[in-house]
Design a protein around this motif. Structure first.
Motif, PDB file in Angstrom:
ATOM      1  N   ASP A   1       3.008 -24.621 -25.088  1.00 30.36           N
ATOM      2  CA  ASP A   1       0.977 -24.432 -24.797  1.00 30.36           C
ATOM      3  C   ASP A   1       0.553 -24.711 -26.396  1.00 30.36           C
ATOM      4  O   ASP A   1      -0.914 -25.758 -26.146  1.00 30.36           O
ATOM      5  CB  ASP A   1       1.016 -23.429 -24.197  1.00 30.36           C
ATOM      6  CG  ASP A   1      -0.017 -21.964 -24.737  1.00 30.36           C
ATOM      7  OD1 ASP A   1      -0.970 -22.383 -23.912  1.00 30.36           O
ATOM      8  OD2 ASP A   1      -0.295 -21.852 -24.791  1.00 30.36           O
ATOM      9  N   HIS A   2       0.817 -24.941 -26.775  1.00 33.29           N
ATOM     10  CA  HIS A   2       0.760 -24.703 -28.363  1.00 33.29           C
ATOM     11  C   HIS A   2       0.525 -25.889 -28.458  1.00 33.29           C
ATOM     12  O   HIS A   2      -0.507 -26.638 -29.206  1.00 33.29           O
ATOM     13  CB  HIS A   2       1.203 -23.995 -29.297  1.00 33.29           C
ATOM     14  CG  HIS A   2       1.242 -22.463 -29.577  1.00 33.29           C
ATOM     15  ND1 HIS A   2       2.200 -21.962 -30.012  1.00 33.29           N
ATOM     16  CD2 HIS A   2       0.441 -21.639 -29.012  1.00 33.29           C
ATOM     17  CE1 HIS A   2       1.968 -20.697 -30.074  1.00 33.29           C
ATOM     18  NE2 HIS A   2       0.633 -20.637 -29.080  1.00 33.29           N
TER      19      HIS A   2
ATOM     20  N   PHE B   1     -12.628 -24.476 -25.161  1.00 31.59           N
ATOM     21  CA  PHE B   1     -11.967 -24.957 -24.194  1.00 31.59           C
ATOM     22  C   PHE B   1     -10.977 -24.335 -23.779  1.00 31.59           C
ATOM     23  O   PHE B   1     -10.034 -24.216 -25.059  1.00 31.59           O
ATOM     24  CB  PHE B   1     -12.224 -26.553 -25.574  1.00 31.59           C
ATOM     25  CG  PHE B   1     -11.356 -26.552 -25.978  1.00 31.59           C
ATOM     26  CD1 PHE B   1      -9.298 -27.251 -25.991  1.00 31.59           C
ATOM     27  CD2 PHE B   1     -11.853 -26.585 -27.631  1.00 31.59           C
ATOM     28  CE1 PHE B   1      -9.008 -27.377 -27.211  1.00 31.59           C
ATOM     29  CE2 PHE B   1     -10.920 -26.806 -28.493  1.00 31.59           C
ATOM     30  CZ  PHE B   1      -9.705 -26.379 -28.618  1.00 31.59           C
ATOM     31  N   LEU B   2     -10.265 -25.320 -23.305  1.00 27.50           N
ATOM     32  CA  LEU B   2      -8.377 -25.262 -22.593  1.00 27.50           C
ATOM     33  C   LEU B   2      -8.016 -26.516 -22.278  1.00 27.50           C
ATOM     34  O   LEU B   2      -8.608 -27.545 -21.464  1.00 27.50           O
ATOM     35  CB  LEU B   2      -8.572 -23.969 -21.232  1.00 27.50           C
ATOM     36  CG  LEU B   2      -9.135 -22.746 -21.310  1.00 27.50           C
ATOM     37  CD1 LEU B   2      -9.227 -22.278 -19.795  1.00 27.50           C
ATOM     38  CD2 LEU B   2      -8.701 -21.681 -22.059  1.00 27.50           C
ATOM     39  N   CYS B   3      -6.477 -26.166 -22.179  1.00 22.80           N
ATOM     40  CA  CYS B   3      -5.853 -27.674 -22.242  1.00 22.80           C
ATOM     41  C   CYS B   3      -5.151 -27.303 -21.081  1.00 22.80           C
ATOM     42  O   CYS B   3      -4.866 -26.414 -21.650  1.00 22.80           O
ATOM     43  CB  CYS B   3      -5.262 -28.166 -23.930  1.00 22.80           C
ATOM     44  SG  CYS B   3      -7.318 -28.406 -24.860  1.00 22.80           S
ATOM     45  N   GLY B   4      -4.834 -28.486 -20.062  1.00 26.75           N
ATOM     46  CA  GLY B   4      -3.131 -28.463 -19.638  1.00 26.75           C
ATOM     47  C   GLY B   4      -3.062 -27.390 -18.668  1.00 26.75           C
ATOM     48  O   GLY B   4      -3.754 -27.105 -18.609  1.00 26.75           O
ATOM     49  N   GLY B   5      -2.051 -25.999 -19.232  1.00 29.42           N
ATOM     50  CA  GLY B   5      -1.374 -25.479 -18.517  1.00 29.42           C
ATOM     51  C   GLY B   5      -2.644 -24.105 -18.197  1.00 29.42           C
ATOM     52  O   GLY B   5      -2.716 -23.265 -17.311  1.00 29.42           O
ATOM     53  N   ARG B   6      -3.175 -23.285 -19.705  1.00 26.76           N
ATOM     54  CA  ARG B   6      -3.997 -22.619 -19.296  1.00 26.76           C
ATOM     55  C   ARG B   6      -5.463 -23.717 -18.512  1.00 26.76           C
ATOM     56  O   ARG B   6      -6.672 -22.524 -17.787  1.00 26.76           O
ATOM     57  CB  ARG B   6      -4.940 -22.344 -21.278  1.00 26.76           C
ATOM     58  CG  ARG B   6      -4.334 -22.509 -21.518  1.00 26.76           C
ATOM     59  CD  ARG B   6      -4.462 -21.859 -23.173  1.00 26.76           C
ATOM     60  NE  ARG B   6      -3.445 -21.116 -24.185  1.00 26.76           N
ATOM     61  CZ  ARG B   6      -4.181 -20.949 -25.584  1.00 26.76           C
ATOM     62  NH1 ARG B   6      -5.167 -20.759 -25.437  1.00 26.76           N
ATOM     63  NH2 ARG B   6      -2.618 -20.248 -26.500  1.00 26.76           N
ATOM     64  N   ALA B   7      -6.212 -24.660 -18.488  1.00 28.76           N
ATOM     65  CA  ALA B   7      -7.252 -25.270 -17.688  1.00 28.76           C
ATOM     66  C   ALA B   7      -6.295 -25.207 -16.301  1.00 28.76           C
ATOM     67  O   ALA B   7      -7.598 -24.912 -15.454  1.00 28.76           O
ATOM     68  CB  ALA B   7      -7.246 -26.177 -18.387  1.00 28.76           C
TER      69      ALA B   7
ATOM     70  N   VAL C   1       2.145 -33.065 -28.462  1.00 28.98           N
ATOM     71  CA  VAL C   1       2.791 -33.426 -27.201  1.00 28.98           C
ATOM     72  C   VAL C   1       3.216 -34.811 -27.152  1.00 28.98           C
ATOM     73  O   VAL C   1       2.333 -36.102 -28.505  1.00 28.98           O
ATOM     74  CB  VAL C   1       1.948 -33.745 -25.923  1.00 28.98           C
ATOM     75  CG1 VAL C   1       1.884 -32.540 -25.435  1.00 28.98           C
ATOM     76  CG2 VAL C   1       0.931 -34.198 -26.121  1.00 28.98           C
ATOM     77  N   ALA C   2       3.658 -35.992 -26.288  1.00 35.46           N
ATOM     78  CA  ALA C   2       4.313 -37.235 -27.409  1.00 35.46           C
ATOM     79  C   ALA C   2       3.326 -38.452 -26.582  1.00 35.46           C
ATOM     80  O   ALA C   2       2.818 -39.480 -26.814  1.00 35.46           O
ATOM     81  CB  ALA C   2       5.312 -38.200 -26.729  1.00 35.46           C
TER      82      ALA C   2
END
Length: 390
Positions: A91-92, A223-229, A198-199
């Motif tokens: 997540d981070h 904002f939210l990224c990835g799993g949070r979004a 991330v890669a």
């Protein structure tokens, strides 16, 4: 000094190592390891958690280039198995990489540099060197940053010397002059950063911009990224589905249906207010008609009326009589004392002088005072006492 495995790869989840030292401090027990993938708090990114020898890692800090791991207790052996809380770490990584990409997009589109970054437990924010940001610009930035995600650009990190750094198009010069770590997003930016990433941009998943607001001369974007979004999207879908069921309509018509419902509620509130006004008038006349001759105060106990309704009734009564009016709500353990203004006493002063004996709290003006009590017994005792004072 601890070997920092998170610089070798942010994807290391578990490893074996040796405990090299234990440190007892006032705030708890810390330990150092020969190698660690636990990322310490820093650069706007929270620390990792997990376990060392099965013991929970509570905090990770960096002091004099040494990584200290705060633990609930020391393990019983020096050779230990370490395990990262991967859900938290990834997540981070998504949020931090997403911040780099988002900051690069704002810089390209609007020449707006990022002056600060905060990664919270629920959402992340960046503060931009802008005076304002329109809704259209926010939407444009969201489209562009997600387009960069779809391109699945490589994200790499490496260390450079000061001489090598001088040849790179860095977003901002770092404060350090050695052990300079660069995080590069292919074709987008070079940034000095010590965090975990991330890669590739594809692993960010998606970025959703929630809002922008002015903050101390800058614009803060949340904002939210990835799993949070994804989690936020699922929450919103669930809410919309529940509203569709509640209003018996499709999601496209929900707002229209809510608008009609609001109009219906306004009409009902207006009608209810008119009925209550009429009932108060009837009750006021009935109370006056039923008063005992020679009474020095008009009293009434209501089983269900809240304080607001008692105040309205008191206004009706004081318009019809010069006698003091004392009302009590059994529903809320609250009392109201009012007069028309012709009386030679102050309602507020009376309450101030006597409420304390009955654990009551409240006050008011010369013409109107109100008070609440912790129990019905206290409220009724005060009511009976006040009746006898007029």
């Amino acid at each position: 000094m601890t070997k920092k495995l998170y610089y070798d790869s942010a994807y290391i989840k578990e490893w074996s190592t040796t405990v090299t030292a234990a440190i007892e401090r006032e705030d708890g027990i810390y330990m150092t390891l020969a190698e660690t993938a636990f990322y310490p708090l820093g650069g706007g990114q929270p620390c990792d958690t997990g376990t060392i020898g099965g013991i929970a890692v509570l905090d990770v800090v960096l002091e004099d280039q040494e990584v200290l791991h705060k633990v609930a207790q020391l393990p019983g052996q020096t050779e230990v198995e370490c395990l990262i809380d991967w859900t938290r770490r990834f997540d981070h990584m998504q949020q931090h990489s997403g911040q780099h990409l988002l900051s690069a997009v704002f810089l390209k589109l609007y020449q707006a540099a990022t002056v600060s970054f905060h990664l919270g437990s629920e959402y992340a924010t960046i503060d931009l060197d802008l005076q304002e940001l329109s809704a259209e610009q926010l939407a444009e930035a969201e489209q562009e940053v997600n387009r960069k995600i779809y391109q699945n650009l490589a994200i790499t990190s490496y260390f450079v010397t000061a001489e090598e750094m001088a040849k790179l198009p860095l977003v901002k010069l770092p404060k350090v002059t050695e052990d300079i770590r660069i995080v590069e997003i292919e074709g987008v930016e070079h940034n000095a950063c010590g965090g975990t990433h991330v890669a590739s941009t594809g692993a960010i998943g998606m970025i959703k911009l929630l809002r922008s607001e002015k903050q101390k001369g800058h614009v803060r974007v949340t904002f939210l990224c990835g799993g949070r979004a994804l989690a936020a999207f699922n929450d919103h879908v669930q809410i919309i589905s529940q509203l569709s069921v509640k209003f018996n309509t499709g999601k496209e018509e929900i707002m229209d249906r809510i608008g009609k419902w609001e109009q219906e509620q306004k009409l009902l509130v207006t009608e209810l207010a008119a009925v209550k006004e009429q009932n108060d008038s009837y009750l006021a006349r009935d109370l006056l008609a039923s008063m005992e001759e020679g009474s020095g105060v008009l009293t009434h106990i209501s089983d269900d009326r809240p304080l607001k309704d008692l105040q309205s009734l008191a206004a009706k009564l004081t318009a019809l009589t010069d006698l003091p009016v004392l009302l009590l709500s059994a529903a809320e353990n609250k009392a109201v004392l009012a007069n028309s203004g012709s009386a030679d006493f102050s309602c507020g002063a009376f309450f101030k002088a006597h409420l304390g004996k009955y654990q009551g709290k409240g006050g008011g003006s010369d013409k109107l005072a109100q008070a609440g009590f912790p129990s019905w017994e206290d409220a009724l005792a005060f009511y009976n006492f006040a009746k006898g004072q007029f």
